[in-house]
Enzyme design. Structure first.
Site, PDB file in Angstrom:
ATOM      1  N   LYS A  21       1.127  -1.543   0.112  1.00 48.49           N
ATOM      2  CA  LYS A  21       0.222   0.382  -0.570  1.00 48.49           C
ATOM      3  C   LYS A  21       0.837   1.355   0.073  1.00 48.49           C
ATOM      4  O   LYS A  21       1.931   1.081   1.042  1.00 48.49           O
ATOM      5  CB  LYS A  21      -0.715  -0.214   1.392  1.00 48.49           C
ATOM      6  CG  LYS A  21      -1.389   1.524   1.833  1.00 48.49           C
ATOM      7  CD  LYS A  21      -2.352   1.495   3.180  1.00 48.49           C
ATOM      8  CE  LYS A  21      -3.312   2.736   3.028  1.00 48.49           C
ATOM      9  NZ  LYS A  21      -3.561   2.723   4.369  1.00 48.49           N
ATOM     10  N   GLY A  37      -7.850   7.993  10.438  1.00 50.06           N
ATOM     11  CA  GLY A  37      -8.382   8.266  12.182  1.00 50.06           C
ATOM     12  C   GLY A  37      -9.160   9.169  12.347  1.00 50.06           C
ATOM     13  O   GLY A  37      -9.555   9.447  13.808  1.00 50.06           O
ATOM     14  N   ALA A  70      -9.852   5.084   4.979  1.00 50.06           N
ATOM     15  CA  ALA A  70      -9.525   5.980   6.153  1.00 50.06           C
ATOM     16  C   ALA A  70     -10.862   6.895   6.156  1.00 50.06           C
ATOM     17  O   ALA A  70     -11.557   7.089   5.070  1.00 50.06           O
ATOM     18  CB  ALA A  70      -8.164   6.220   5.338  1.00 50.06           C
ATOM     19  N   GLY A  71     -10.892   7.163   7.278  1.00 51.91           N
ATOM     20  CA  GLY A  71     -12.451   8.020   7.993  1.00 51.91           C
ATOM     21  C   GLY A  71     -13.407   7.393   8.037  1.00 51.91           C
ATOM     22  O   GLY A  71     -14.424   8.120   8.374  1.00 51.91           O
ATOM     23  N   ASN A 106      -8.699   1.006  10.022  1.00 47.85           N
ATOM     24  CA  ASN A 106      -8.231   0.921  11.562  1.00 47.85           C
ATOM     25  C   ASN A 106      -9.208   1.568  12.300  1.00 47.85           C
ATOM     26  O   ASN A 106      -9.774   0.766  13.731  1.00 47.85           O
ATOM     27  CB  ASN A 106      -7.323   0.861  10.915  1.00 47.85           C
ATOM     28  CG  ASN A 106      -6.077   0.419  12.235  1.00 47.85           C
ATOM     29  OD1 ASN A 106      -4.928   0.767  11.736  1.00 47.85           O
ATOM     30  ND2 ASN A 106      -5.909   0.467  12.731  1.00 47.85           N
ATOM     31  N   THR A 107      -9.162   2.522  13.142  1.00 44.48           N
ATOM     32  CA  THR A 107      -9.084   3.201  14.376  1.00 44.48           C
ATOM     33  C   THR A 107     -10.866   3.283  13.632  1.00 44.48           C
ATOM     34  O   THR A 107     -10.441   2.886  15.773  1.00 44.48           O
ATOM     35  CB  THR A 107      -9.297   4.859  13.576  1.00 44.48           C
ATOM     36  OG1 THR A 107      -8.167   5.538  13.375  1.00 44.48           O
ATOM     37  CG2 THR A 107      -9.293   5.529  14.910  1.00 44.48           C
TER      38      THR A 107
HETATM   39  C1  LIG Z   1      -4.457   1.485   9.188  1.00 47.93           C
HETATM   40  C2  LIG Z   1      -3.595   1.730   7.929  1.00 47.93           C
HETATM   41  O1  LIG Z   1      -3.294   1.975   6.284  1.00 47.93           O
HETATM   42  C3  LIG Z   1      -4.117   3.782   7.938  1.00 47.93           C
HETATM   43  O2  LIG Z   1      -3.282   4.116   7.415  1.00 47.93           O
HETATM   44  C4  LIG Z   1      -5.797   3.542   7.088  1.00 47.93           C
HETATM   45  O3  LIG Z   1      -5.603   4.417   6.237  1.00 47.93           O
HETATM   46  C5  LIG Z   1      -6.616   3.734   8.109  1.00 47.93           C
HETATM   47  O4  LIG Z   1      -7.585   4.713   8.314  1.00 47.93           O
HETATM   48  P1  LIG Z   1      -8.232   4.101   9.884  1.00 47.93           P
HETATM   49  O5  LIG Z   1      -7.439   4.427  11.153  1.00 47.93           O
HETATM   50  O6  LIG Z   1      -8.820   6.759   9.791  1.00 47.93           O
HETATM   51  O7  LIG Z   1      -9.334   3.783   9.044  1.00 47.93           O
END
Ligand SMILES: CC(=O)[C@@H](O)[C@H](O)COP(=O)(O)O
Length: 256
Positions: free
Chosen positions: A96, A157, A183-184, A205-206
């Site tokens: 990635k 995040g 993300a987001g 992730n977050t």
């Molecule tokens: C773990 C990873 O690759 C992060 O950089 C990703 O973009 C996830 O973003 P969030 O934490 O907002 O879900």
């Protein structure tokens, strides 16, 4: 089935491994999510030194495809170096590409992302660039030959969910490679919406690691992504401004 380059996966959920309160919670959340692809920041682990803290120490890594990411890179050169380091350590050649262009928003640098992707493709990597929701950039990356496009829903995040569903749908409409919304994502509804818009997968992730109950949230995300995908395949009804009766009475004898 999600196909990325020569890889195939049943699950459309890609999970980040960072920011979990402890490694047992991380392991349980990963198991419950049924994710097959786990991403981690190469910079946050010393992948050559077994004595160093290992973010993945509780995980049976043989069960997963590990997707190294180049988080922390500010230039194409740095991203390429990180990717090569991951490959040299024996990880698969899928990467990635994450080149950050602004440290407040963590939004990607489009020019450096394009350069890094081009270089890594020449080196034979399976390239998944993290991008903003820019339709033209997505097309240019695609023309280079990347194996998937990973447009952000909103800043990493932030948990803001999909701030521009229209742009995402434009990217999806013109895509010739899988689109993985990355993300987001804040909650299951965001993940379901991404899939309903026609995304091929969601990376998050977050939303899981930061949830009050990460294991339960991992399950919710799994189900939301499945439901969103089925909903997309089923074909949503069109939006209309005025009502249409659910039980039409035209042509029927009506009881007085
Ligand atoms: C773990 C990873 O690759 C992060 O950089 C990703 O973009 C996830 O973003 P969030 O934490 O907002 O879900």
């Amino acid at each position: 089935m999600l196909k990325i380059g020569s890889f195939s996966f049943q699950s459309r959920l890609l999970l980040g491994t960072g920011k979990f309160s402890d490694y047992d919670v991380q392991r349980q959340a990963i198991e419950v999510s049924e994710a097959e692809i786990l991403t981690f920041a190469v910079r946050r682990m010393d992948i050559f030194d077994a004595s160093q803290p290992n973010l993945l120490e509780k995980i049976d890594v043989t069960k997963y495809t590990l997707l190294p990411n180049t988080a922390g890179a500010k230039t194409a050169e740095e991203a390429v170096r990180i990717a090569k380091l991951a490959k040299a350590s024996g990880l698969c050649d899928m990467v990635k590409v994450e080149v950050i262009g602004d440290w407040k928003t963590l939004l990607p640098d489009p020019v450096e992302t394009l350069k890094a992707s081009e270089e890594l493709l020449k080196e034979g990597f399976t390239v998944l660039p993290y991008t903003s929701d820019d339709v033209v950039l997505a097309r240019k990356l695609q023309e280079l030959g990347v194996h998937a496009i990973m447009p952000g829903a909103s800043p990493i995040g932030s948990g803001l969910g999909i701030v521009n569903p229209l742009n995402l749908s434009f990217i999806i409409e013109q895509a010739t490679v899988p689109v993985i919304v990355d993300a987001g994502i804040g909650g299951p509804a965001d993940a379901a919406l991404a899939m309903e818009l026609g995304a091929d997968g969601v990376l998050l992730n977050t939303a899981v690691s930061g949830a009050k109950d990460p294991v339960k949230m991992a399950e919710a995300m799994k189900l939301a992504i499945e439901a969103g995908r089925i909903g997309y395949e089923a074909g949503r009804i069109a939006r209309k401004r005025y009502a249409t009766a659910s039980s039409p009475i035209e042509g029927m004898s009506v009881l007085e």
